[in-house]
Design an enzyme around this catalytic site. Structure first.
Site, PDB file in Angstrom:
ATOM      1  N   THR A  25     -24.912  32.583  60.729  1.00 56.95           N
ATOM      2  CA  THR A  25     -24.949  34.125  60.885  1.00 56.95           C
ATOM      3  C   THR A  25     -26.135  34.380  61.737  1.00 56.95           C
ATOM      4  O   THR A  25     -26.027  35.766  62.568  1.00 56.95           O
ATOM      5  CB  THR A  25     -25.774  34.615  59.558  1.00 56.95           C
ATOM      6  OG1 THR A  25     -26.766  34.085  59.230  1.00 56.95           O
ATOM      7  CG2 THR A  25     -24.517  34.282  58.462  1.00 56.95           C
ATOM      8  N   ILE A  82     -25.469  40.435  62.207  1.00 59.36           N
ATOM      9  CA  ILE A  82     -24.757  40.812  61.035  1.00 59.36           C
ATOM     10  C   ILE A  82     -24.366  39.674  60.148  1.00 59.36           C
ATOM     11  O   ILE A  82     -23.286  39.421  59.806  1.00 59.36           O
ATOM     12  CB  ILE A  82     -23.453  41.647  61.689  1.00 59.36           C
ATOM     13  CG1 ILE A  82     -22.790  40.815  62.496  1.00 59.36           C
ATOM     14  CG2 ILE A  82     -23.946  42.758  62.315  1.00 59.36           C
ATOM     15  CD1 ILE A  82     -21.592  41.233  63.235  1.00 59.36           C
ATOM     16  N   HIS A  83     -25.398  39.341  59.517  1.00 63.02           N
ATOM     17  CA  HIS A  83     -25.342  38.067  58.471  1.00 63.02           C
ATOM     18  C   HIS A  83     -24.268  38.282  57.366  1.00 63.02           C
ATOM     19  O   HIS A  83     -23.446  37.560  57.379  1.00 63.02           O
ATOM     20  CB  HIS A  83     -26.772  37.955  57.704  1.00 63.02           C
ATOM     21  CG  HIS A  83     -27.955  37.697  58.769  1.00 63.02           C
ATOM     22  ND1 HIS A  83     -28.202  36.399  59.163  1.00 63.02           N
ATOM     23  CD2 HIS A  83     -29.003  38.489  59.385  1.00 63.02           C
ATOM     24  CE1 HIS A  83     -29.258  36.509  59.806  1.00 63.02           C
ATOM     25  NE2 HIS A  83     -29.747  37.837  59.955  1.00 63.02           N
ATOM     26  N   ASP A  84     -24.343  39.327  56.832  1.00 66.58           N
ATOM     27  CA  ASP A  84     -23.310  39.498  55.648  1.00 66.58           C
ATOM     28  C   ASP A  84     -21.950  39.625  56.176  1.00 66.58           C
ATOM     29  O   ASP A  84     -21.083  39.443  55.518  1.00 66.58           O
ATOM     30  CB  ASP A  84     -23.831  40.854  54.858  1.00 66.58           C
ATOM     31  CG  ASP A  84     -25.135  40.455  54.217  1.00 66.58           C
ATOM     32  OD1 ASP A  84     -25.388  39.538  54.017  1.00 66.58           O
ATOM     33  OD2 ASP A  84     -25.615  41.609  53.827  1.00 66.58           O
TER      34      ASP A  84
END
Length: 318
Positions: free
Chosen positions: A198, A243-245
């Protein structure tokens, strides 16, 4: 095209909001329920934000309020310097929004929906894993009925970042390492999408600006992410934001973009390394230890970032 029936467990959150929009733009995803948890903000704000996002993006799914704190460890402060006090970059865009959460708490909703649709429901967890651990405590049998669990959390050290709240711990796991250890050790198929991938998933500032000019959803996401983007620019020298999620959501719908490793995974629950996640590789032998008897899970270690961004752009445009 594979259909994904989804429980979204979330603590909105700027990149959570991006994930809502991404999932709404996917024709192969049906969000069956949204469950909220403390993390980026307190659970009351998280629930309000989830209700707001569902309304804003036209997501027809009940929102169930969940855990207000971790199972056994002290509550870490919400990272207002990252997501703002309101979870939306202090834009206060949802301050006047009012709606009621659905009846029943998050853990109860997870159990009920999984039992109602055995083998069909996937869980995408993009906050602390407390709700999932509580659902397992209510009904351990759901583990055998869930299609897949994808979590945004953890790190194995394959990338440049081993942790983002301590040198070895990622925030979602660190927020409730006891819950994380229980979820990773349960007999359901888990894919951990952590900082190994991520932290590489950077939404370039130029793409964010372009999407802002193409429609109301892109504009909304651009507006709430101004301070978030600036944080990455100031502290990491990145002209954009992670934009980890979204990366975890992409893993759910496009697993071919990712390389994974397999083995039992534990989360360290106390001490200086609390929140660290450690995988025992299935192709290596060790003396008897704390990973014995646990299910083999998967962790993402590489991702095709260009293809991931293309999927995100297409979903937001759609």
């Amino acid at each position: 095209m594979t259909e994904h029936r989804l429980i979204l467990d979330t603590d909105p959150g700027i990149d959570d909001a991006m994930t809502f929009a991404f999932l709404r733009g996917r024709e192969d995803v049906t969000i069956r329920a949204i469950t909220t948890v403390y993390g980026n903000v307190d659970v009351g704000i998280a629930t309000r934000n989830a209700l707001f996002l569902a309304d804003r993006f036209g997501i027809d799914a009940p929102v169930h309020a969940g855990a207000a704190g971790p199972l056994a460890t002290p509550r870490r402060p919400a990272p207002a310097h990252v997501h703002g006090l309101d979870g939306f970059g202090d834009t206060r865009v949802a301050d006047r929004f009012a709606a009621e959460a659905a009846e029943g708490n998050a853990a109860e909703a997870i159990v009920r929906l999984v039992r109602a649709e055995p083998g069909a429901i996937s869980i995408l967890a993009i906050g602390p894993l407390t709700n999932l651990a509580l659902a397992l405590a209510l009904d351990p049998g759901i583990a055998g009925l869930v299609r897949e669990v994808v979590i945004m959390g953890g790190s194995l050290g394959y990338g440049e970042r081993r942790g983002n709240v301590t040198p070895v711990a990622e925030a979602n796991v660190a927020n409730d390492p006891v819950a994380a250890d229980r979820v990773l050790g349960a007999a359901w198929p888990v894919t951990m999408v952590g900082l190994d991938v991520t932290a590489r998933c950077i939404l370039p500032a130029v793409l964010s600006a372009r999407l802002a000019g193409e429609g109301a959803i892109g504009r909304f996401l651009y507006d709430i992410s101004r301070d978030y983007e600036q944080l990455y620019r100031t502290h990491d020298g990145i002209d954009g934001c992670c934009i980890h999620d979204v990366a975890a959501a992409v893993r759910l719908v496009a697993p071919d973009l990712f390389e994974t490793v397999s083995g039992p995974i534990r989360a360290v629950t106390s001490g200086i390394a609390a929140g660290q996640t450690i995988l025992k590789p299935i192709d290596q032998s060790f003396p008897p230890g704390a990973w014995d008897g646990l299910p083999v899970q998967r962790a993402a270690i590489h991702v095709d970032v260009d293809r991931l961004l293309a999927l995100y752009e297409a979903a937001i445009a759609r």
